[in-house]
Design a protein around this motif. Structure first.
Motif, PDB file in Angstrom:
ATOM      1  N   LEU A  24       0.838  -1.198   0.000  1.00 25.08           N
ATOM      2  CA  LEU A  24       0.000   0.000   0.000  1.00 25.08           C
ATOM      3  C   LEU A  24       0.875   1.250   0.000  1.00 25.08           C
ATOM      4  O   LEU A  24       0.610   2.211  -0.750  1.00 25.08           O
ATOM      5  CB  LEU A  24      -0.927  -0.005   1.214  1.00 25.08           C
ATOM      6  N   LEU A  25       1.923   1.253   0.804  1.00 20.53           N
ATOM      7  CA  LEU A  25       2.848   2.395   0.858  1.00 20.53           C
ATOM      8  C   LEU A  25       3.516   2.616  -0.494  1.00 20.53           C
ATOM      9  O   LEU A  25       3.615   3.757  -0.979  1.00 20.53           O
ATOM     10  CB  LEU A  25       3.901   2.161   1.940  1.00 20.53           C
ATOM     11  N   PHE A  70       1.186  -2.538  -7.329  1.00 18.91           N
ATOM     12  CA  PHE A  70       1.217  -2.547  -5.859  1.00 18.91           C
ATOM     13  C   PHE A  70      -0.180  -2.359  -5.264  1.00 18.91           C
ATOM     14  O   PHE A  70      -0.461  -2.878  -4.179  1.00 18.91           O
ATOM     15  CB  PHE A  70       2.166  -1.464  -5.345  1.00 18.91           C
ATOM     16  N   LEU A  71      -1.060  -1.635  -5.975  1.00 22.05           N
ATOM     17  CA  LEU A  71      -2.434  -1.500  -5.490  1.00 22.05           C
ATOM     18  C   LEU A  71      -3.128  -2.860  -5.485  1.00 22.05           C
ATOM     19  O   LEU A  71      -3.811  -3.212  -4.510  1.00 22.05           O
ATOM     20  CB  LEU A  71      -3.214  -0.512  -6.365  1.00 22.05           C
ATOM     21  N   ILE A  72      -2.943  -3.630  -6.554  1.00 21.63           N
ATOM     22  CA  ILE A  72      -3.546  -4.968  -6.614  1.00 21.63           C
ATOM     23  C   ILE A  72      -2.963  -5.867  -5.524  1.00 21.63           C
ATOM     24  O   ILE A  72      -3.698  -6.620  -4.869  1.00 21.63           O
ATOM     25  CB  ILE A  72      -3.326  -5.598  -8.009  1.00 21.63           C
ATOM     26  N   GLN A  73      -1.663  -5.748  -5.305  1.00 29.66           N
ATOM     27  CA  GLN A  73      -1.043  -6.536  -4.232  1.00 29.66           C
ATOM     28  C   GLN A  73      -1.609  -6.139  -2.871  1.00 29.66           C
ATOM     29  O   GLN A  73      -1.856  -6.998  -2.012  1.00 29.66           O
ATOM     30  CB  GLN A  73       0.479  -6.332  -4.243  1.00 29.66           C
ATOM     31  N   ALA A  74      -1.835  -4.840  -2.664  1.00 27.13           N
ATOM     32  CA  ALA A  74      -2.410  -4.368  -1.391  1.00 27.13           C
ATOM     33  C   ALA A  74      -3.829  -4.886  -1.220  1.00 27.13           C
ATOM     34  O   ALA A  74      -4.248  -5.233  -0.109  1.00 27.13           O
ATOM     35  CB  ALA A  74      -2.392  -2.837  -1.341  1.00 27.13           C
ATOM     36  N   LEU A  75      -4.579  -4.957  -2.325  1.00 25.22           N
ATOM     37  CA  LEU A  75      -5.956  -5.451  -2.262  1.00 25.22           C
ATOM     38  C   LEU A  75      -6.003  -6.940  -1.911  1.00 25.22           C
ATOM     39  O   LEU A  75      -7.027  -7.431  -1.441  1.00 25.22           O
ATOM     40  CB  LEU A  75      -6.661  -5.205  -3.602  1.00 25.22           C
TER      41      LEU A  75
END
Length: 289
Positions: free
Chosen positions: A4-5, A228-233
């Motif tokens: 997320l960061l 990274f957004l998909i990974q955070a999700l």
């Protein structure tokens, strides 16, 4: 939280790059399309498996990437029209307020937590987005005939985030995230090229090294912002509504402070109140986890 960061930092870099576009008189359309090509190549490089076109076209997420690529181009054009007809502040508010759509989707469809702290945090976040984005003393003033454009930016931005969450949850395997992201950007580039062809026919196309370099500088962080957004999700400890709120508000804060420090932007009282509310909203949403 690391993913997320990293998504926040990559997305903030995108907004900073757009500020530099204005400063150095970069042709935004050309840079955007080059950016999509570079983002696609970045995904192909990051993909560790052999690239098989047949396998990609047979993937359950393939047709969704075509639609998303189309929406990427549409939203970009709607943002440009909104800026021209209603001003930059209206375009900024419309694009950032679209976070409400995936947040509501996550709560209703995925039955995500809705504690009192989180609800208050979401409401404060939306108010903060509005107040921080407004750069004039007065409120938003939009003529009725131009209302459709910010509305389309709002809906389009919300559809993109909601679709990413839906496809990530139901169709995209972890190993496929790079190629999934690359395919979205690839179709956005393909669908954007006719716009350049149209400009060429009109005789207004003037491709310069400056625009190509600008597109490269935009494309790499653009790929990683989605990756990274998909990974955070995919983080089991974070609801998608929490991810989207923290992501959007933090990006707004980072880009605002960079604007103050490096671009000498001046904020009005409304903006400072928005910044304070933004920080409060992040704390509330975070502590509600």
């Amino acid at each position: 939280m690391t993913h997320l960061l990293l998504s926040i930092l990559a997305s903030s870099w995108i907004l900073i790059t757009f500020k530099l576009f204005a400063k150095y008189n970069v042709n935004t359309l050309q840079a955007i399309i080059v950016n999509y090509i570079v983002a696609c190549i970045s995904g192909l490089i990051a993909y560790t498996e052999p690239i098989d076109i047949t396998s990609i076209t047979n993937s359950s997420w393939f047709y969704g990437t075509i639609i998303l690529g189309f929406i990427f181009i549409l939203v970009f054009n709607f943002m440009a029209i909104t800026t021209q007809k209603n001003g930059l502040s209206v375009a900024a508010v419309a694009s950032k307020m679209s976070v409400a759509i995936p947040v509501i989707f996550g709560i209703i469809v995925y039955k995500e937590s809705t504690g009192i702290l989180k609800i208050i945090g979401i409401i404060i976040a939306l108010i903060a987005v509005y107040m921080t984005s407004m750069k004039t003393v007065g409120g938003i003033s939009i003529k009725k005939e131009n209302l459709i454009y910010p509305l389309l930016v709002f809906i389009g931005g919300g559809i993109i985030d909601t679709s990413l969450k839906f496809m990530e949850t139901n169709y995209v395997a972890k190993l496929d995230i790079p190629i999934f992201s690359a395919t979205i950007f690839g179709f956005a580039a393909i669908l954007g090229i006719p716009l350049l062809a149209y400009n060429a026919i009109k005789g207004t196309l003037n491709i310069t090294p400056k625009n190509i370099i600008a597109g490269i500088c935009l494309g790499i962080p653009n790929y990683f912002s989605i990756y990274f957004l998909i990974q955070a999700l995919r983080n089991e400890n974070l609801d998608s509504s929490t991810v989207f709120i923290i992501n959007n508000v933090a990006i707004l804060l980072v880009s605002t402070f960079v604007g103050i420090l490096f671009f000498k932007e001046r904020l009005i009282l409304k903006n400072w109140i928005g910044i304070i509310l933004a920080i409060i909203s992040i704390l509330l949403v975070t502590f509600s986890i």
